[in-house]
Design a protein around this motif. Structure first.
Motif, PDB file in Angstrom:
ATOM      1  N   ARG A 189       0.767  -0.866  -0.014  1.00 28.76           N
ATOM      2  CA  ARG A 189      -0.384  -0.002  -0.114  1.00 28.76           C
ATOM      3  C   ARG A 189       1.099   1.202   0.039  1.00 28.76           C
ATOM      4  O   ARG A 189       0.609   2.623  -0.113  1.00 28.76           O
ATOM      5  N   ALA A 190       2.044   1.504   0.071  1.00 26.63           N
ATOM      6  CA  ALA A 190       3.122   2.106  -0.049  1.00 26.63           C
ATOM      7  C   ALA A 190       2.620   3.409   1.301  1.00 26.63           C
ATOM      8  O   ALA A 190       2.408   4.767   0.684  1.00 26.63           O
ATOM      9  N   GLY A 191       2.400   3.199   2.018  1.00 24.36           N
ATOM     10  CA  GLY A 191       1.701   3.955   3.536  1.00 24.36           C
ATOM     11  C   GLY A 191       2.381   5.157   3.272  1.00 24.36           C
ATOM     12  O   GLY A 191       2.147   6.368   3.877  1.00 24.36           O
ATOM     13  N   PHE A 192       4.145   4.858   3.464  1.00 23.07           N
ATOM     14  CA  PHE A 192       5.063   5.790   4.065  1.00 23.07           C
ATOM     15  C   PHE A 192       5.669   6.551   2.999  1.00 23.07           C
ATOM     16  O   PHE A 192       5.327   8.215   3.242  1.00 23.07           O
ATOM     17  N   VAL A 193       5.408   6.173   1.776  1.00 22.25           N
ATOM     18  CA  VAL A 193       5.518   6.731   0.580  1.00 22.25           C
ATOM     19  C   VAL A 193       3.622   7.881   0.219  1.00 22.25           C
ATOM     20  O   VAL A 193       4.470   9.494   0.304  1.00 22.25           O
ATOM     21  N   HIS A 194       2.114   7.362   0.563  1.00 15.96           N
ATOM     22  CA  HIS A 194       1.754   9.010   0.315  1.00 15.96           C
ATOM     23  C   HIS A 194       1.538   9.336   1.667  1.00 15.96           C
ATOM     24  O   HIS A 194       1.639  10.996   1.549  1.00 15.96           O
ATOM     25  N   PHE A 195       2.144   8.951   3.223  1.00 18.70           N
ATOM     26  CA  PHE A 195       2.461   9.736   4.149  1.00 18.70           C
ATOM     27  C   PHE A 195       3.288  10.828   4.011  1.00 18.70           C
ATOM     28  O   PHE A 195       2.925  12.351   3.556  1.00 18.70           O
ATOM     29  N   LEU A 196       4.642  11.085   3.227  1.00 17.75           N
ATOM     30  CA  LEU A 196       5.381  11.546   2.799  1.00 17.75           C
ATOM     31  C   LEU A 196       5.114  13.536   2.047  1.00 17.75           C
ATOM     32  O   LEU A 196       5.395  13.795   2.076  1.00 17.75           O
ATOM     33  N   ARG A 197       4.371  12.529   0.554  1.00 17.05           N
ATOM     34  CA  ARG A 197       3.670  13.017  -0.074  1.00 17.05           C
ATOM     35  C   ARG A 197       2.665  14.025   0.149  1.00 17.05           C
ATOM     36  O   ARG A 197       2.562  15.541  -0.220  1.00 17.05           O
ATOM     37  N   GLN A 198       2.273  13.426   1.488  1.00 15.39           N
ATOM     38  CA  GLN A 198       0.731  14.637   2.190  1.00 15.39           C
ATOM     39  C   GLN A 198       1.629  15.810   2.812  1.00 15.39           C
ATOM     40  O   GLN A 198       0.889  16.652   3.117  1.00 15.39           O
ATOM     41  N   HIS A 199       2.825  15.609   2.989  1.00 13.96           N
ATOM     42  CA  HIS A 199       3.962  16.796   3.636  1.00 13.96           C
ATOM     43  C   HIS A 199       4.657  17.191   2.611  1.00 13.96           C
ATOM     44  O   HIS A 199       5.720  18.016   3.311  1.00 13.96           O
ATOM     45  N   GLY A 200       4.228  17.196   1.679  1.00 15.82           N
ATOM     46  CA  GLY A 200       5.105  18.178   0.732  1.00 15.82           C
ATOM     47  C   GLY A 200       5.964  17.754   0.200  1.00 15.82           C
ATOM     48  O   GLY A 200       6.692  18.468  -0.776  1.00 15.82           O
ATOM     49  N   ILE A 201       6.463  16.379   0.178  1.00 14.44           N
ATOM     50  CA  ILE A 201       7.214  15.507  -0.257  1.00 14.44           C
ATOM     51  C   ILE A 201       7.548  14.788  -1.193  1.00 14.44           C
ATOM     52  O   ILE A 201       6.011  14.045  -2.003  1.00 14.44           O
ATOM     53  N   GLU A 202       8.568  15.249  -2.826  1.00 12.58           N
ATOM     54  CA  GLU A 202       8.575  15.080  -3.642  1.00 12.58           C
ATOM     55  C   GLU A 202       9.391  13.680  -3.035  1.00 12.58           C
ATOM     56  O   GLU A 202       9.929  13.025  -3.495  1.00 12.58           O
ATOM     57  N   ALA A 203       8.400  11.896  -2.805  1.00 16.54           N
ATOM     58  CA  ALA A 203       7.980  11.129  -2.733  1.00 16.54           C
ATOM     59  C   ALA A 203       8.069   9.599  -3.306  1.00 16.54           C
ATOM     60  O   ALA A 203       6.652   9.943  -4.193  1.00 16.54           O
ATOM     61  N   TYR A 204       8.744   8.837  -3.749  1.00 17.10           N
ATOM     62  CA  TYR A 204       8.583   7.758  -4.427  1.00 17.10           C
ATOM     63  C   TYR A 204       8.107   6.333  -3.821  1.00 17.10           C
ATOM     64  O   TYR A 204       9.241   5.926  -3.031  1.00 17.10           O
ATOM     65  N   GLY A 205       8.052   5.791  -4.999  1.00 23.37           N
ATOM     66  CA  GLY A 205       7.926   3.822  -4.134  1.00 23.37           C
ATOM     67  C   GLY A 205       8.231   3.279  -4.819  1.00 23.37           C
ATOM     68  O   GLY A 205       7.468   3.176  -6.227  1.00 23.37           O
ATOM     69  N   MET A 206       8.604   1.686  -4.794  1.00 21.45           N
ATOM     70  CA  MET A 206       8.764   0.677  -5.684  1.00 21.45           C
ATOM     71  C   MET A 206       8.522   0.168  -4.957  1.00 21.45           C
ATOM     72  O   MET A 206       9.587  -1.321  -3.443  1.00 21.45           O
ATOM     73  N   ASP A 207       8.301  -1.848  -5.834  1.00 21.76           N
ATOM     74  CA  ASP A 207       7.853  -2.810  -4.285  1.00 21.76           C
ATOM     75  C   ASP A 207       7.194  -3.632  -5.940  1.00 21.76           C
ATOM     76  O   ASP A 207       6.291  -3.522  -6.112  1.00 21.76           O
ATOM     77  N   ARG A 208       7.698  -5.113  -5.167  1.00 26.45           N
ATOM     78  CA  ARG A 208       7.097  -6.215  -6.375  1.00 26.45           C
ATOM     79  C   ARG A 208       6.701  -6.314  -6.197  1.00 26.45           C
ATOM     80  O   ARG A 208       5.238  -6.708  -6.890  1.00 26.45           O
ATOM     81  N   ASN A 209       5.441  -6.142  -4.564  1.00 30.35           N
ATOM     82  CA  ASN A 209       4.029  -6.423  -4.544  1.00 30.35           C
ATOM     83  C   ASN A 209       2.801  -5.090  -3.836  1.00 30.35           C
ATOM     84  O   ASN A 209       2.078  -5.419  -4.013  1.00 30.35           O
ATOM     85  N   LEU A 210       3.619  -4.432  -5.015  1.00 32.15           N
ATOM     86  CA  LEU A 210       2.462  -2.777  -4.478  1.00 32.15           C
ATOM     87  C   LEU A 210       1.407  -3.468  -5.369  1.00 32.15           C
ATOM     88  O   LEU A 210       1.090  -3.744  -6.698  1.00 32.15           O
ATOM     89  N   THR A 211       0.220  -2.640  -5.385  1.00 28.40           N
ATOM     90  CA  THR A 211      -1.606  -3.043  -5.578  1.00 28.40           C
ATOM     91  C   THR A 211      -1.874  -2.549  -6.265  1.00 28.40           C
ATOM     92  O   THR A 211      -3.093  -2.886  -7.149  1.00 28.40           O
ATOM     93  N   ASP A 212      -1.536  -1.299  -5.998  1.00 19.81           N
ATOM     94  CA  ASP A 212      -2.323   0.359  -6.882  1.00 19.81           C
ATOM     95  C   ASP A 212      -0.307   1.088  -7.452  1.00 19.81           C
ATOM     96  O   ASP A 212      -0.683   2.087  -6.826  1.00 19.81           O
ATOM     97  N   PRO A 213      -0.453   0.561  -8.601  1.00 20.85           N
ATOM     98  CA  PRO A 213       0.597   1.726  -9.172  1.00 20.85           C
ATOM     99  C   PRO A 213       0.113   2.735  -9.291  1.00 20.85           C
ATOM    100  O   PRO A 213      -0.991   2.769 -10.168  1.00 20.85           O
ATOM    101  N   ALA A 214       1.098   3.707 -10.139  1.00 27.30           N
ATOM    102  CA  ALA A 214       0.907   5.048 -10.043  1.00 27.30           C
ATOM    103  C   ALA A 214       2.468   6.202 -10.709  1.00 27.30           C
ATOM    104  O   ALA A 214       3.391   5.152 -10.425  1.00 27.30           O
TER     105      ALA A 214
END
Length: 327
Positions: free
Chosen positions: A205-230
């Motif tokens: 779910r990439a919770g930390f990435v979403h958290f950082l972006r909500q705080h104005g951080i340019e954040a990205y994430g990678m994971d082989r099990n991502l359920t909702d790529p963007a």
């Protein structure tokens, strides 16, 4: 009226076998063996995994319908997608059981070919008329033996030794932690994070990435099990992913990359060298002054970096490590 895997059958009035029926049959068969070890043999030498009763009945009574469905899929150009989906579901199931199993693009293609052989065998059986219990048993026994060989060749023999000892599945699962917990472990201050930020092994779910972006951080994430790529979330295997030089301000990885690196470091047939090369590639992908922050620490490689490379400074913390690029 007989119902098999959700498919109603009543004499000549049985409905057409559809994509939904096929997908349901595959899903039900995978779930049937989800708690059984693929490597455990019973005293009589047979495997504990086997086709479900529903799968056996489906092949006995609707083999001709399955054949017609597969022929239609080939004609419509959707047959390869069926194989890709079957392989993807199987790999996902394997990784859910043991997070340290690793599969590359070539492995996925090989698994697709294996499922192609299974479906072709089903077509042959359907063309021969009635499908017997013996034929079904032979089909699945051969398939499970092929899956064993596939796992041993893709992930080595050491990791599967425990799976030969008991019929119950030995599981090594992973968890996704809260952003607050990860910040505490990694000792992260959002206000001083050098951007852009990449979370390696960010979780489904990439919770930390979403958290950082909500705080104005340019954040990205990678994971082989991502359920909702963007556009900022990439479904990738980190060993197959490039880390271009001078790209990232901060790279973080909590209970992900370093856990797997340690696993391969202590594993007799582990991919230690590949992880060591990828670790150094990650360090060189940092911008000047950028940092790689991860937990748990990796003392066996950090010692080498500290003594042999003056381009990086290693800061060992209580439960994590921060490596900073100096030049």
């Amino acid at each position: 009226m007989l119902i098999i895997n959700g498919v109603r059958m009543k004499g000549r009035g049985k409905k057409m076998f559809t994509l939904a029926d096929f997908q349901d049959a595959v899903e039900q068969q995978l779930l049937h063996n989800r708690n059984k070890s693929l490597f455990y043999e019973l005293p009589n030498g047979r495997l504990v995994v086997k086709p479900s009763e529903g799968t056996a009945e489906l092949l006995k009574h609707r083999a001709k319908d399955i054949l017609a469905f597969l022929q239609s899929a080939k004609a419509e150009g959707t047959y390869n997608q069926l194989l890709e989906d079957m392989a993807a579901k199987t790999i996902q199931l394997f990784m859910a059981v043991n997070q340290y199993l690793d599969f590359r693009r070539d492995d996925a293609q090989r698994l697709q070919n294996m499922y192609g052989e299974v479906l072709e065998r089903v077509c042959v059986l359907a063309n021969h008329g009635e499908v017997s219990e013996k034929a079904i048993d032979q089909l699945f026994t051969a398939h499970y033996k092929n899956l064993q060989a596939f796992l041993l060749e893709s992930n080595g023999t050491e990791i599967f030794k425990k799976y030969k000892e008991t019929p119950a599945l030995f599981q090594v699962t992973c968890a996704e932690y809260t952003p607050e917990f990860q910040m505490k472990i990694l000792e992260i201050d959002v206000n001083t994070l050098k951007q852009p930020v990449l979370d390696v092994g960010c979780g489904e779910r990439a919770g930390f990435v979403h958290f950082l972006r909500q705080h104005g951080i340019e954040a990205y994430g990678m994971d082989r099990n991502l359920t909702d790529p963007a556009h900022f979330l990439w479904k990738l295997n980190w060993l197959e992913s490039p880390f271009p030089a001078n790209t990232w301000g901060t790279i973080i990885s909590h209970m992900a990359f370093s856990n797997h690196f340690t696993h391969h470091h202590v594993k007799a047939d582990g991919a230690y060298a590949q992880y060591a090369r990828k670790y150094m590639e990650i360090l060189h992908s940092l911008k000047l002054g950028g940092s790689f922050m991860y937990s748990p620490p990796l003392p066996f490689i950090e010692k080498i970096v500290t003594t042999a490379n003056q381009s990086f400074a290693v800061e060992t913390r209580e439960r994590s490590t921060k490596v900073v690029r100096l030049r």
